[in-house]
Design a protein around this motif. Structure first.
Motif, short mmCIF file in Angstrom:
data_model
loop_
_atom_site.label_atom_id
_atom_site.label_comp_id
_atom_site.label_asym_id
_atom_site.label_seq_id
_atom_site.Cartn_x
_atom_site.Cartn_y
_atom_site.Cartn_z
N VAL A 39 0.66 -1.36 -0.08
CA VAL A 39 0.06 0.02 0.03
C VAL A 39 1.26 1.23 -0.38
CG1 VAL A 39 -1.65 0.66 0.88
CG2 VAL A 39 -1.68 -1.75 1.70
N GLY A 40 0.59 2.27 -1.36
CA GLY A 40 1.50 2.58 -1.17
C GLY A 40 2.40 2.54 -2.02
N GLY A 42 4.13 3.14 -4.32
CA GLY A 42 5.18 4.16 -4.89
C GLY A 42 5.70 4.04 -6.37
N ALA A 85 -5.37 4.03 0.50
CA ALA A 85 -5.61 2.68 1.11
C ALA A 85 -6.77 3.06 2.04
CB ALA A 85 -4.48 3.02 2.29
N MET A 99 3.19 -1.07 4.06
CA MET A 99 3.97 0.13 3.80
C MET A 99 4.71 0.83 4.33
SD MET A 99 -0.07 1.93 4.99
CE MET A 99 0.24 3.43 3.78
N MET A 100 5.93 0.96 3.10
CA MET A 100 7.08 1.13 2.76
C MET A 100 7.56 2.78 3.21
SD MET A 100 9.83 -0.37 1.36
CE MET A 100 10.91 -0.57 0.17
N LEU A 107 -0.70 9.33 5.87
CA LEU A 107 -1.99 9.39 6.21
C LEU A 107 -2.54 9.88 7.33
CD1 LEU A 107 -2.44 4.92 5.48
CD2 LEU A 107 -2.74 6.46 4.23
N GLU A 112 -8.47 9.99 6.87
CA GLU A 112 -8.01 8.57 6.74
C GLU A 112 -7.59 7.39 6.96
OE1 GLU A 112 -5.60 11.04 3.91
OE2 GLU A 112 -6.07 9.24 2.51
C1 LIG Z 1 7.56 8.10 0.11
S1 LIG Z 1 6.55 7.46 -0.91
C2 LIG Z 1 7.00 5.70 -0.76
C3 LIG Z 1 6.47 4.78 -2.33
C4 LIG Z 1 7.49 3.24 -1.20
N1 LIG Z 1 6.94 2.04 -0.63
C5 LIG Z 1 9.10 2.75 -1.26
O1 LIG Z 1 9.16 2.82 -0.49
O2 LIG Z 1 9.43 3.23 -2.22
C6 LIG Z 1 4.92 7.50 -0.51
C7 LIG Z 1 3.90 6.70 -0.95
O3 LIG Z 1 2.91 6.69 -0.65
C8 LIG Z 1 1.82 7.49 -1.20
N2 LIG Z 1 -0.13 7.68 -0.53
C9 LIG Z 1 0.68 8.65 -0.09
N3 LIG Z 1 -0.63 9.23 0.25
C10 LIG Z 1 -1.44 7.49 0.32
C11 LIG Z 1 -2.73 7.28 1.01
N4 LIG Z 1 -3.38 7.88 1.18
N5 LIG Z 1 -2.76 6.05 0.15
C12 LIG Z 1 -1.84 5.15 0.03
N6 LIG Z 1 -0.81 5.66 -0.70
C13 LIG Z 1 -0.47 7.03 -0.08
C14 LIG Z 1 2.79 8.81 -2.46
O4 LIG Z 1 2.06 8.43 -3.88
C15 LIG Z 1 3.53 7.48 -1.74
O5 LIG Z 1 4.39 7.30 -3.32
#
Ligand SMILES: C[S@@+](CC[C@H](N)C(=O)[O-])C[C@H]1O[C@@H](n2cnc3c(N)ncnc32)[C@H](O)[C@@H]1O
Length: 251
Positions: A39-40, A42, A85, A99-100, A107, A112
Motif C-alpha cells: 500500500v503506497g 510508489g 489505501a 506500507m514501506m 495518512l 483517513e
Molecule cells: C515516500 S513514498 C514511499 C513509496 C514506496 N512505499 C517506497 O518505499 O518506495 C510514499 C507513497 O505513499 C503514497 N501515498 C500517499 N497518500 C497515500 C494514501 N492515502 N494511500 C496510499 N498511498 C499513499 C504516495 O503516493 C507515495 O508513493
C-alpha cells in the motif's frame, strides 16, 4: 520557473532512495508470504525486487500517484492499482500488507487513517500481517530536515540538487517542501507534503480499533529494540477476528 516534470520527479525517487535495511526487512516478510499487498507502493521497488528474488505468488501494489505508478507499471509481472489505501476494495485476499518508505505517515487525518486501516484489514485474511513504520515523534526528525539537501544525477543523467524546508508543524503533522534545483541553483519544481508523526499510544489505539494486534515492534529495521530515542516505530501487526463488536477492541 524552469520545469522538472512529474514523470522526471517520479523517476528521481528511486535514485534518491537506494535500498537499505528497510528494504531488506520488508523483502524478508514479502518472500515468506503467499499473497502480498504493498500500500503506497510508489515506483514499486519492493515488489519488483520480490519478483526478481523469485516470489511466485500474488504481488499487488497500490498507489494514488499516477506518475509513481507509471514507473512501477514498466514491470508487467506484478499487479498495479491506482488508488488510496482508504479506497481499497479487496476482501480477504492477502496474507501480508506492507506500507514501506513512511507511506503510513501520508495518512494525515484521523478519518483517513481509520478508513485506510479498515480497508487494509478487509483486504487481509484473518491472522494476516500488516507491517509498516512511522517515525517516532520523540526523535523529532523534522528538525534535521530543515535546510538539508542532497545532490543526485537523475535517470537521464541530469545533475540536480534536492533541498528540504519545514514550513510548519501543527500538532503531529509536519508540512515541508522539497525543492528540486539545477546545478546553477535554479529551482525547477517545488513539492509540498504533509507527514504525520503519530505517538505510539495513539497508534496502538488506532490499530486496536481496526482489529489489529501488535505482534512485534522495533526501533529500526534490523529489529533493534524500541526506545524513546529510536528514530522509527516499526510495527508488525496481526489482523484479529473482530467478531462484529467494536467494543472488544476499544470504542
Ligand atoms: C515516500 S513514498 C514511499 C513509496 C514506496 N512505499 C517506497 O518505499 O518506495 C510514499 C507513497 O505513499 C503514497 N501515498 C500517499 N497518500 C497515500 C494514501 N492515502 N494511500 C496510499 N498511498 C499513499 C504516495 O503516493 C507515495 O508513493
Amino acid at each position: 520557473m524552469a520545469t522538472y516534470t512529474d514523470a522526471e520527479a517520479a523517476a528521481l525517487y528511486d535514485v534518491l532512495n537506494p535500498s537499505g535495511p528497510d528494504h531488506d526487512f520488508y523483502l524478508d516478510l514479502v518472500l515468506a508470504a503467499e499473497a502480498v499487498l504493498d500500500v503506497g507502493c510508489g515506483t514499486g521497488r519492493l515488489l519488483r525486487a520480490a519478483r526478481d528474488a523469485g516470489h511466485t505468488g500474488r504481488l499487488c501494489g497500490v498507489d494514488p500517484d499516477p506518475d509513481m505508478l507509471a514507473v512501477a507499471r514498466r514491470r508487467g509481472d506484478v499487479e498495479w492499482r491506482l488508488g488510496t489505501a482508504a479506497a481499497l476494495s479487496f476482501s480477504g485476499e492477502f496474507d501480508l500488507a506492507v506500507m514501506m518508505g513512511h507511506a503510513f505517515q501520508c495518512l494525515v487525518t484521523d478519518e483517513e487513517l481509520e478508513a485506510s486501516l479498515a480497508a487494509i484489514r478487509r483486504a487481509l485474511v484473518d491472522e494476516g500481517r500488516f507491517a509498516f513504520e512511522t517515525q517516532n515523534p520523540l526523535a523529532r526528525a523534522w528538525e534535521d530536515w530543515h535546510g538539508s539537501s542532497l545532490d543526485a544525477v537523475d535517470a537521464s543523467g541530469r545533475r540536480v540538487r534536492v533541498s528540504y524546508d519545514v514550513e510548519v508543524v501543527e500538532g503531529d503533522v509536519v508540512t515541508f517542501t522539497e525543492t528540486t534545483s539545477g546545478p546553477d541553483g535554479t529551482a525547477l519544481r517545488i513539492d509540498r507534503a504533509n507527514l504525520r508523526f503519530l505517538g505510539i499510544e495513539e497508534l496502538d489505539a488506532h490499530l486496536s480499533n481496526a482489529a489489529f494486534a501488535v505482534e512485534a515492534r522495533y526501533g529500526a529495521w534490523r529489529r533493534e529494540s524500541l526506545t524513546e530515542r529510536s528514530a522509527e516505530i516499526v510495527t508488525v501487526a496481526r489482523s484479529v477476528v473482530d467478531g462484529g463488536s467494536r467494543g472488544e477492541y476499544g470504542r
